[in-house]
Design a protein around this motif. Structure first.
Motif, PDB file in Angstrom:
ATOM      1  N   UNK A   1       0.833  -1.205   0.000  1.00 25.24           N
ATOM      2  CA  UNK A   1       0.000   0.000   0.000  1.00 25.24           C
ATOM      3  C   UNK A   1       0.870   1.258   0.000  1.00 25.24           C
ATOM      4  N   UNK A   2       1.913   1.259   0.819  1.00 30.64           N
ATOM      5  CA  UNK A   2       2.822   2.410   0.864  1.00 30.64           C
ATOM      6  C   UNK A   2       3.443   2.644  -0.519  1.00 30.64           C
ATOM      7  N   UNK A   3       3.860   1.558  -1.150  1.00 31.67           N
ATOM      8  CA  UNK A   3       4.447   1.658  -2.490  1.00 31.67           C
ATOM      9  C   UNK A   3       3.438   2.208  -3.488  1.00 31.67           C
ATOM     10  N   UNK A   4       2.210   1.746  -3.391  1.00 34.05           N
ATOM     11  CA  UNK A   4       1.161   2.193  -4.310  1.00 34.05           C
ATOM     12  C   UNK A   4       0.871   3.677  -4.127  1.00 34.05           C
ATOM     13  N   UNK A   5       0.748   4.120  -2.868  1.00 34.44           N
ATOM     14  CA  UNK A   5       0.522   5.550  -2.618  1.00 34.44           C
ATOM     15  C   UNK A   5       1.677   6.386  -3.141  1.00 34.44           C
ATOM     16  N   UNK A   6       2.899   5.876  -2.968  1.00 30.31           N
ATOM     17  CA  UNK A   6       4.050   6.590  -3.489  1.00 30.31           C
ATOM     18  C   UNK A   6       3.944   6.803  -4.992  1.00 30.31           C
ATOM     19  N   UNK A   7       3.478   5.769  -5.691  1.00 29.06           N
ATOM     20  CA  UNK A   7       3.295   5.871  -7.131  1.00 29.06           C
ATOM     21  C   UNK A   7       2.136   6.756  -7.518  1.00 29.06           C
ATOM     22  N   UNK A   8       1.027   6.620  -6.792  1.00 28.71           N
ATOM     23  CA  UNK A   8      -0.157   7.440  -7.079  1.00 28.71           C
ATOM     24  C   UNK A   8       0.167   8.931  -7.027  1.00 28.71           C
ATOM     25  N   UNK A   9       0.843   9.318  -5.955  1.00 32.24           N
ATOM     26  CA  UNK A   9       0.937  10.733  -5.608  1.00 32.24           C
ATOM     27  C   UNK A   9       2.350  11.315  -5.762  1.00 32.24           C
ATOM     28  N   UNK A  10       3.153  10.667  -6.627  1.00 36.33           N
ATOM     29  CA  UNK A  10       4.496  11.159  -6.936  1.00 36.33           C
ATOM     30  C   UNK A  10       5.355  11.318  -5.693  1.00 36.33           C
ATOM     31  N   UNK A  11       5.289  10.333  -4.812  1.00 37.97           N
ATOM     32  CA  UNK A  11       6.081  10.320  -3.580  1.00 37.97           C
ATOM     33  C   UNK A  11       6.866   9.005  -3.486  1.00 37.97           C
ATOM     34  N   UNK A  12       7.425   8.597  -4.619  1.00 35.32           N
ATOM     35  CA  UNK A  12       8.138   7.312  -4.671  1.00 35.32           C
ATOM     36  C   UNK A  12       9.320   7.258  -3.698  1.00 35.32           C
ATOM     37  N   UNK A  13      10.092   8.336  -3.639  1.00 33.26           N
ATOM     38  CA  UNK A  13      11.265   8.352  -2.757  1.00 33.26           C
ATOM     39  C   UNK A  13      10.842   8.261  -1.300  1.00 33.26           C
ATOM     40  N   UNK A  14       9.844   9.045  -0.927  1.00 37.80           N
ATOM     41  CA  UNK A  14       9.362   9.047   0.450  1.00 37.80           C
ATOM     42  C   UNK A  14       8.803   7.670   0.832  1.00 37.80           C
ATOM     43  N   UNK A  15       8.089   7.051  -0.095  1.00 41.57           N
ATOM     44  CA  UNK A  15       7.532   5.723   0.155  1.00 41.57           C
ATOM     45  C   UNK A  15       8.634   4.695   0.344  1.00 41.57           C
ATOM     46  N   UNK A  16       9.652   4.751  -0.499  1.00 35.06           N
ATOM     47  CA  UNK A  16      10.760   3.807  -0.399  1.00 35.06           C
ATOM     48  C   UNK A  16      11.507   3.969   0.916  1.00 35.06           C
ATOM     49  N   UNK A  17      11.734   5.215   1.342  1.00 34.10           N
ATOM     50  CA  UNK A  17      12.394   5.457   2.624  1.00 34.10           C
ATOM     51  C   UNK A  17      11.586   4.901   3.791  1.00 34.10           C
ATOM     52  N   UNK A  18      10.271   5.065   3.728  1.00 28.06           N
ATOM     53  CA  UNK A  18       9.395   4.551   4.785  1.00 28.06           C
ATOM     54  C   UNK A  18       9.424   3.027   4.813  1.00 28.06           C
ATOM     55  N   UNK A  19       9.408   2.414   3.640  1.00 32.98           N
ATOM     56  CA  UNK A  19       9.474   0.947   3.548  1.00 32.98           C
ATOM     57  C   UNK A  19      10.788   0.432   4.126  1.00 32.98           C
ATOM     58  N   UNK A  20      11.885   1.098   3.829  1.00 34.04           N
ATOM     59  CA  UNK A  20      13.190   0.682   4.361  1.00 34.04           C
ATOM     60  C   UNK A  20      13.212   0.779   5.881  1.00 34.04           C
ATOM     61  N   UNK A  21      12.659   1.846   6.428  1.00 37.89           N
ATOM     62  CA  UNK A  21      12.600   2.017   7.887  1.00 37.89           C
ATOM     63  C   UNK A  21      11.768   0.910   8.528  1.00 37.89           C
ATOM     64  N   UNK A  22      10.619   0.635   7.930  1.00 40.84           N
ATOM     65  CA  UNK A  22       9.746  -0.403   8.472  1.00 40.84           C
ATOM     66  C   UNK A  22      10.414  -1.770   8.427  1.00 40.84           C
ATOM     67  N   UNK A  23      11.055  -2.077   7.327  1.00 39.51           N
ATOM     68  CA  UNK A  23      11.724  -3.378   7.210  1.00 39.51           C
ATOM     69  C   UNK A  23      12.819  -3.543   8.261  1.00 39.51           C
ATOM     70  N   UNK A  24      13.545  -2.474   8.544  1.00 39.70           N
ATOM     71  CA  UNK A  24      14.594  -2.518   9.570  1.00 39.70           C
ATOM     72  C   UNK A  24      13.992  -2.754  10.948  1.00 39.70           C
ATOM     73  N   UNK A  25      12.920  -2.040  11.257  1.00 39.21           N
ATOM     74  CA  UNK A  25      12.252  -2.177  12.554  1.00 39.21           C
ATOM     75  C   UNK A  25      11.662  -3.571  12.717  1.00 39.21           C
ATOM     76  N   UNK A  26      11.051  -4.083  11.659  1.00 42.06           N
ATOM     77  CA  UNK A  26      10.417  -5.407  11.721  1.00 42.06           C
ATOM     78  C   UNK A  26      11.462  -6.503  11.888  1.00 42.06           C
ATOM     79  N   UNK A  27      12.580  -6.398  11.184  1.00 38.66           N
ATOM     80  CA  UNK A  27      13.648  -7.387  11.317  1.00 38.66           C
ATOM     81  C   UNK A  27      14.206  -7.390  12.735  1.00 38.66           C
ATOM     82  N   UNK A  28      14.356  -6.209  13.318  1.00 38.57           N
ATOM     83  CA  UNK A  28      14.814  -6.105  14.702  1.00 38.57           C
ATOM     84  C   UNK A  28      13.824  -6.774  15.647  1.00 38.57           C
ATOM     85  N   UNK A  29      12.537  -6.606  15.370  1.00 37.25           N
ATOM     86  CA  UNK A  29      11.518  -7.216  16.233  1.00 37.25           C
ATOM     87  C   UNK A  29      11.531  -8.737  16.109  1.00 37.25           C
TER      88      UNK A  29
END
Length: 261
Positions: free
Chosen positions: A115-143
């Motif tokens: 969903x984050x990736x899709x919103x990034x594409x919809x609203x021209x926020x691809x970089x912001x979406x990718x950064x958020x995904x990277x942060x989430x993946x790091x947090x989830x792996x730590x958990x």
């Protein structure tokens, strides 16, 4: 033009378009803001409480189950964001008659990341979406590393009373419970069934959510007579049911919860 990608509808938008977004889902409203789209939001629900002042600067167009179509039309939106669970089929269909409408369907972390990736594409926020995904993946792996050696605990997760209702299988709540090594004793049931409190299944813990029903300390006493051997805890329902950028804080909360018990 609309195409389907898994459980999502993708609408292709000209990147030069000036967005006027109405969000009918609180967690998706927060996600939009964290993607840098606060100025593009024109309408929200009365339950959109993050960020704190969002309802003061945007038009409130109703709740998640009831909306004011006249207010929505007057805002002249270019896009309306819905969710299959939070909004009714009738609301989605009414919105589709007004403008381009996207309806998310979230059951897992992967659904959220998509969903984050899709919103990034919809609203021209691809970089912001990718950064958020990277942060989430790091947090989830730590958990994952934190939780892997923790014991599995049996739980009941209440979301409502009068009637008593719990979160069962095929829900995002149950997914996060399982991720946190809480075994839902009602996982044989689906969605949000009513149960008979007098015949409450045995568990190690009973979790009383802060939403959608605002459970308080007095409810612990009320349930105690039917669950003498379980520890009853009030929990923040936003962390168990909100997806999107709320998950940046959720796993820290789950850590503290597990450590406290």
């Amino acid at each position: 033009m609309a195409t389907r990608n898994g459980s999502f509808f993708i609408v292709l938008i000209n990147s030069s378009h000036k967005f006027r977004i109405i969000s009918l889902v609180p967690s998706q409203t927060e996600l939009l803001v964290d993607l840098g789209l606060e100025n593009a939001i024109v309408g929200v629900t009365k339950f959109c409480v993050h960020p704190k002042n969002i309802r003061k600067s945007k038009m409130v167009v109703g709740g998640t189950k009831t909306i004011h179509l006249d207010k929505i039309k007057a805002l002249n939106p270019t896009f309306i964001l819905c969710n299959k669970e939070e909004n009714t089929k009738e609301i989605v269909e009414a919105c589709e008659k007004i403008t381009q409408t996207h309806t998310s369907e979230i059951y897992t972390i992967n659904d959220t990341l998509e969903l984050i990736k899709i919103y990034g594409g919809f609203f021209s926020k691809e970089k912001e979406a990718q950064n958020l995904i990277l942060k989430l993946n790091t947090i989830i792996e730590d958990f994952y590393q934190f939780i892997k050696n923790k014991p599995t605990l049996k739980v009941v997760y209440f979301i409502w009373k009068n009637p008593w209702m719990i979160a069962a299988n095929n829900t995002f709540i149950n997914y996060l419970l399982t991720l946190s090594k809480f075994e839902n004793v009602y996982k044989n049931l689906s969605r949000y069934p009513e149960i008979t409190i007098e015949n409450l299944k045995q568990s190690d813990f009973i979790l009383l959510s802060s939403e959608p029903y605002p459970f308080k300390e007095n409810h612990i006493t009320e349930i105690r007579q039917y669950a003498k051997n379980a520890k009853i805890i009030l929990v923040d329902g936003e962390y168990f049911s909100w997806y999107g950028s709320r998950l940046l804080k959720a796993f820290g909360y789950f850590k503290k919860l597990r450590e406290s018990i």
